[in-house]
Design an enzyme around this catalytic site. Structure first.
Site, PDB file in Angstrom:
ATOM      1  N   HIS A 451     -16.951  19.811  -5.201  1.00  0.00           N
ATOM      2  CA  HIS A 451     -17.560  19.078  -6.306  1.00  0.00           C
ATOM      3  C   HIS A 451     -16.930  19.420  -7.659  1.00  0.00           C
ATOM      4  CE1 HIS A 451     -20.256  16.180  -7.640  1.00  0.00           C
ATOM      5  NE2 HIS A 451     -21.421  16.689  -7.299  1.00  0.00           N
ATOM      6  N   ARG A 452     -16.089  20.454  -7.712  1.00  0.00           N
ATOM      7  CA  ARG A 452     -15.362  20.737  -8.937  1.00  0.00           C
ATOM      8  C   ARG A 452     -14.314  19.663  -9.202  1.00  0.00           C
ATOM      9  NH1 ARG A 452     -13.257  26.686  -7.539  1.00  0.00           N
ATOM     10  NH2 ARG A 452     -12.640  25.450  -5.714  1.00  0.00           N
TER      11      ARG A 452
END
Length: 481
Positions: A451-452
């Site tokens: 999700h980064r």
């Protein structure tokens, strides 16, 4: 120059520091040739055969099968000039008490340690191993060009080196068990070396049904692989355990964590607690895709090609990456590295644990080339011969959990990758198709992503495109290419 040369366990690459000796392919007294495989070693990534750096006769084996040995540790001693007469060293035969004799200072002085990696004996050396086999280690083995020996830092010229003073000897040589590289007859009358028997067992090939093409009619690795080509390969199907659990008095079994399983545990722990994982799911009707595979199998030029649903999933992923390049990237601290090439990993469960070999630059392959590459990758993994290089540099992975009969999962990212797709079992299920409930072939996809790098919108669009391709591959190809 000393006749006796001690060969150290080499650096097998990828920063590995130790290996477990799986099998000795030679025994004390055997005459060996240059580049002949002498030992099979399991590293944290793969099982590899190490070739001999010299021709000669095996004088001593320093570690038995099952030993874990650090890189640089002596593992075997070779007499490089056995025709020069007997050695003035004590015999390695056990004494009546069962202990091996302690080497004398003179015998220790007669031993020459193998040069470090990158250092070779003067002269032109190299070439194919006996039987046409070559070393399986990447960047290892005798060089095929003329080279000079590189001096060690602070080394004294050879002429000035005196015989070493007596010192406490290292662990005495251990004679290898009966398992060796010589072809052997069993009760069934089959002539084959232990590594060939292991390969046949892993691939499900009955040696008794084969006619050997090797010396004295022995069965070779090539004979087994040719026989296996007619069998159906299942991606990521685990090899059955060869031994039943052995429990002690406390009814517990303790299994050492090492090799592939140790590396997998370290990688999964690091990934799970470093990259913030998000997993999304999509259930799709793949009836048209399955019919497309049937038509593909029926084409003349595809009749000898292994065609499976995984092939279409791989193609769907590669096309979706072209539409969403950020999915094929790596988090590098203060920057994101987006990769134009796709080294497509395929998770495979083998007896030693989970490995993820990858197809290099898969996006440049045609569908036929991709099919051949996947077949080769899976067969190599199941035979236990996947090299460390084949498991390095992956950029995006598919895990085919459907072969275990489950619908999907929440896979953990391989370190350095930003996405992994779980492909579930294809099942016949009631499905609304054109306004009516019909029995259709359905599967569920699970996409885990970092999700980064990948936000919900990008992950959803990527997963939707993979699903759209599997729902109607022909229409997707026309629309996207």
């Amino acid at each position: 120059m000393s006749r006796i040369k001690t060969f150290n366990l080499p650096d097998l690459g990828e920063g590995l520091t130790e290996g477990e000796i799986l099998a000795w392919l030679v025994k004390v007294g055997d005459t060996i040739e240059l580049n002949q495989p002498i030992v099979e070693v399991e590293t944290a990534k793969a099982a590899v055969e190490i070739p001999a750096k010299w021709a000669g006769q095996v004088q001593a084996i320093h570690h038995p099968e099952g030993s874990t040995v650090e890189v640089g540790t002596p593992i075997i001693a070779i007499d490089t000039d056995p025709g020069a007469g007997p050695l003035e060293t004590p015999s390695t035969t056990a004494t009546p008490s069962g202990d091996l004799p302690t080497p004398s200072a003179a015998s220790l002085a007669a031993v020459e340690v193998a040069p470090a990696e990158g250092m070779v004996e003067p002269g032109l050396i190299g070439g194919a191993a006996p039987g046409g086999r070559t070393a399986v280690l990447v960047g290892y083995g005798p060089r095929t060009t003329a080279a000079k020996r590189r001096p060690r830092k602070g080394a004294v010229p050879a002429q000035a080196v005196a015989a070493p003073a007596p010192a406490a000897p290292t662990a005495p040589p251990v004679v290898a068990p009966a398992r060796n590289g010589q072809a052997a007859l069993t009760g069934g009358g089959v002539l084959a070396k232990p590594p060939v028997r292991k390969l046949a067992k892993d691939l499900g090939v009955d040696l008794g049904t084969l006619t050997g093409s090797g010396p004295l009619g022995s069965i070779t690795r090539e004979d087994v692989q040719r026989a296996a080509n007619g069998a159906t390969t299942v991606v990521a199907e685990p090899i059955a355990a060869t031994t039943a659990p052995s429990f002690g008095a406390d009814r517990e079994q303790r299994i050492p964590v090492k090799g592939v399983r140790k590396l997998t545990a370290e990688n999964m722990s690091r990934s799970a607690f470093t990259a913030p994982h998000v997993t999304e799911f999509l259930t799709v009707d793949v009836t048209r895709a399955m019919k497309a595979l049937d038509r593909l199998r029926g084409r003349r030029e595809w009749r000898d090609v292994r065609v499976s649903p995984l092939l279409l999933v791989a193609k769907a992923v590669l096309l979706a990456v072209q539409r969403h390049p950020m999915v094929n990237s790596t988090w590098a601290g203060d920057e994101i590295v987006v990769k134009e090439y796709v080294n497509l990993g395929i998770a495979a469960a083998i007896e030693r644990g989970l490995i993820v070999p990858n197809v290099k630059d898969a996006g440049r392959l045609s569908l036929r080339e991709l099919a051949d590459a996947l077949t080769d990758l899976v067969q190599t993994a199941k035979s236990g011969r996947t090299s460390p290089a084949a498991m390095s540099g992956g950029t995006l992975t598919i895990t085919n959990v459907g072969v275990f009969g489950v619908d999907t999962g929440t896979p953990i990212l391989p370190p350095g990758e930003s996405a992994i797709l779980a492909f579930g079992a294809v099942r016949e299920m009631p499905w609304v198709h054109k306004g009516k409930v019909k029995v259709r072939q359905v599967t569920t996809l699970g996409l885990s992503f970092d999700h980064r790098i990948i936000d919900g919108e990008l992950g959803s669009k990527f997963l939707r495109d993979v699903g759209d391709f599997l729902t109607d591959p022909e229409a997707a190809l026309l629309a996207w290419t």
